[in-house]
Design an enzyme around this catalytic site. Structure first.
Site, PDB file in Angstrom:
ATOM      1  N   ASN A  10      23.757 -23.580  30.742  1.00  0.00           N
ATOM      2  CA  ASN A  10      22.825 -23.149  31.800  1.00  0.00           C
ATOM      3  C   ASN A  10      22.598 -24.354  32.713  1.00  0.00           C
ATOM      4  OD1 ASN A  10      20.745 -22.214  33.376  1.00  0.00           O
ATOM      5  ND2 ASN A  10      19.198 -22.294  31.747  1.00  0.00           N
ATOM      6  N   LYS A  12      21.003 -24.544  35.499  1.00  0.00           N
ATOM      7  CA  LYS A  12      19.749 -24.548  36.265  1.00  0.00           C
ATOM      8  C   LYS A  12      20.051 -24.880  37.734  1.00  0.00           C
ATOM      9  CE  LYS A  12      17.496 -25.530  31.959  1.00  0.00           C
ATOM     10  NZ  LYS A  12      16.349 -25.986  31.207  1.00  0.00           N
ATOM     11  N   HIS A  95      14.267 -16.339  31.076  1.00  0.00           N
ATOM     12  CA  HIS A  95      14.218 -17.760  30.706  1.00  0.00           C
ATOM     13  C   HIS A  95      12.779 -18.253  30.812  1.00  0.00           C
ATOM     14  CE1 HIS A  95      14.801 -22.066  30.768  1.00  0.00           C
ATOM     15  NE2 HIS A  95      15.968 -21.851  30.189  1.00  0.00           N
ATOM     16  N   GLU A  97      11.520 -20.854  31.937  1.00  0.00           N
ATOM     17  CA  GLU A  97      11.146 -21.441  33.240  1.00  0.00           C
ATOM     18  C   GLU A  97      10.808 -20.334  34.239  1.00  0.00           C
ATOM     19  OE1 GLU A  97      14.549 -24.003  33.675  1.00  0.00           O
ATOM     20  OE2 GLU A  97      13.778 -25.236  32.040  1.00  0.00           O
ATOM     21  N   GLU A 167      14.782 -19.412  22.316  1.00  0.00           N
ATOM     22  CA  GLU A 167      14.565 -20.737  22.896  1.00  0.00           C
ATOM     23  C   GLU A 167      13.090 -21.114  22.790  1.00  0.00           C
ATOM     24  OE1 GLU A 167      17.738 -21.964  25.893  1.00  0.00           O
ATOM     25  OE2 GLU A 167      16.351 -20.698  26.987  1.00  0.00           O
ATOM     26  N   GLY A 173      14.312 -28.962  27.104  1.00  0.00           N
ATOM     27  CA  GLY A 173      14.252 -30.143  27.972  1.00  0.00           C
ATOM     28  C   GLY A 173      13.383 -31.270  27.437  1.00  0.00           C
ATOM     29  N   SER A 213      17.177 -28.290  23.732  1.00  0.00           N
ATOM     30  CA  SER A 213      17.619 -29.664  23.458  1.00  0.00           C
ATOM     31  C   SER A 213      18.834 -29.742  22.526  1.00  0.00           C
ATOM     32  CB  SER A 213      16.465 -30.509  22.908  1.00  0.00           C
ATOM     33  OG  SER A 213      15.444 -30.616  23.879  1.00  0.00           O
TER      34      SER A 213
HETATM   35  P1  PGA Z   1      17.830 -27.819  27.321  1.00  0.00           P
HETATM   36  O1  PGA Z   1      17.616 -26.431  28.059  1.00  0.00           O
HETATM   37  O2  PGA Z   1      19.117 -27.730  26.552  1.00  0.00           O
HETATM   38  O3  PGA Z   1      17.902 -28.832  28.436  1.00  0.00           O
HETATM   39  O4  PGA Z   1      16.658 -28.041  26.423  1.00  0.00           O
HETATM   40  C1  PGA Z   1      17.911 -25.207  27.434  1.00  0.00           C
HETATM   41  C2  PGA Z   1      17.610 -24.078  28.366  1.00  0.00           C
HETATM   42  O5  PGA Z   1      16.706 -24.214  29.201  1.00  0.00           O
HETATM   43  O6  PGA Z   1      18.260 -23.022  28.324  1.00  0.00           O
END
Ligand code: PGA
Length: 254
Positions: A10, A12, A95, A97, A167, A173, A213
């Site tokens: 992903n 982003k 997601h 976010e 997740e 992140g 992560s």
């Molecule tokens: P990350 O993000 O691997 O940077 O923690 C995962 C995601 O947002 O799908």
């Protein structure tokens, strides 16, 4: 149940379409011969160039969001059919976010899921609890609510196009990966929720990925777990060598 291994990157809001094409050429060489199914969720503007570049490689290209309407006066939004025509095979929905920063509700996500599946896009539904919800012992309650509300009333057979991603919000992140055991417990619960909705046979085909992560050092232990079919990778997917390393760690018989 013979579910495939899946790794989704992903990106982003990173990478222009030129950068996307260079990345995919590089990644495709690095993972030649791998059996893991690889998906890349790229920015809208990169979908066409990415899907052209990815054509021979088996890498699937998709989007990170979409609107629930077929079309209409929704300035700045994008529809499932537009994504499909640009070359997208899948879309990430729900997601954290999107839920947190853009205030997307369970109802809105549900409508998007129905639209995506009706318009023949594979749907990667993201669910997960916040740190506070976990501390309060509400993880299962949150997962059940998010899964049930998003996947109710999906059209017949459309479950075949669903991928679930667990997740935990506190792991995204942050560098704080869930322990393999905590992730396995949450995945086992997600699988139970899917069984309640679709029945054992149908739900057995739905892959459940872990995200939060993920990096090349941690992935092996995670994908060893019985109910974990692969990973959804954010930050570590921005570098093709790192994503290739993660994919190689996921190879092997299930
Ligand atoms: P990350 O993000 O691997 O940077 O923690 C995962 C995601 O947002 O799908």
């Amino acid at each position: 149940m013979g579910r495939d291994r899946i790794v989704i990157g992903n990106w982003k809001m990173y990478k222009t379409s030129r950068e996307a094409a260079d990345y995919i050429e590089h990644l495709a060489k690095k993972i030649e011969g791998c059996s893991t199914r690889v998906y890349l969720a790229v920015p809208y503007t990169s979908i066409a160039s990415a899907s052209n570049t990815a054509k021979q490689s088996g890498i699937l290209i998709g989007a990170q969001n979409m609107n629930d309407a077929r079309d209409g006066a929704f300035t700045g939004e994008i529809a499932a059919m537009m994504l499909k025509e640009a070359g997208a095979d899948f879309v990430i929905l729900g997601h954290s976010e999107r839920r947190r920063i853009f205030n997307e509700s369970d109802e809105f996500i549900h409508r998007k899921v129905i639209r995506a599946l009706s318009d023949d896009l594979q749907t990667v539904l993201c669910v997960g609890e916040t740190g506070a919800e976990r501390e309060e012992g509400k993880t299962e309650e949150v997962l059940l609510r998010q899964i049930e509300s998003a996947l109710q009333d999906v059209p017949d057979k459309a479950h075949e196009k669903v991928i679930l991603a667990y997740e935990p919000v506190w792991a995204i992140g942050t560098g704080k990966t869930a322990t393999a055991q905590a992730a396995q417990e949450a995945h086992a619960y997600c699988r139970k929720c899917l069984e309640q909705i679709f029945g054992k046979r149908k739900s057995g085909h739905i892959s459940i990925l872990y995200g939060g992560s993920v990096n090349p050092d941690k992935v092996k232990e995670i994908v060893k777990q019985k109910d974990i079919d692969g990973v959804l990778v954010g930050g570590a997917s921005l570098d093709p060598d790192t994503l290739a390393a993660i994919i190689h760690q996921c190879e092997g018989k299930r």
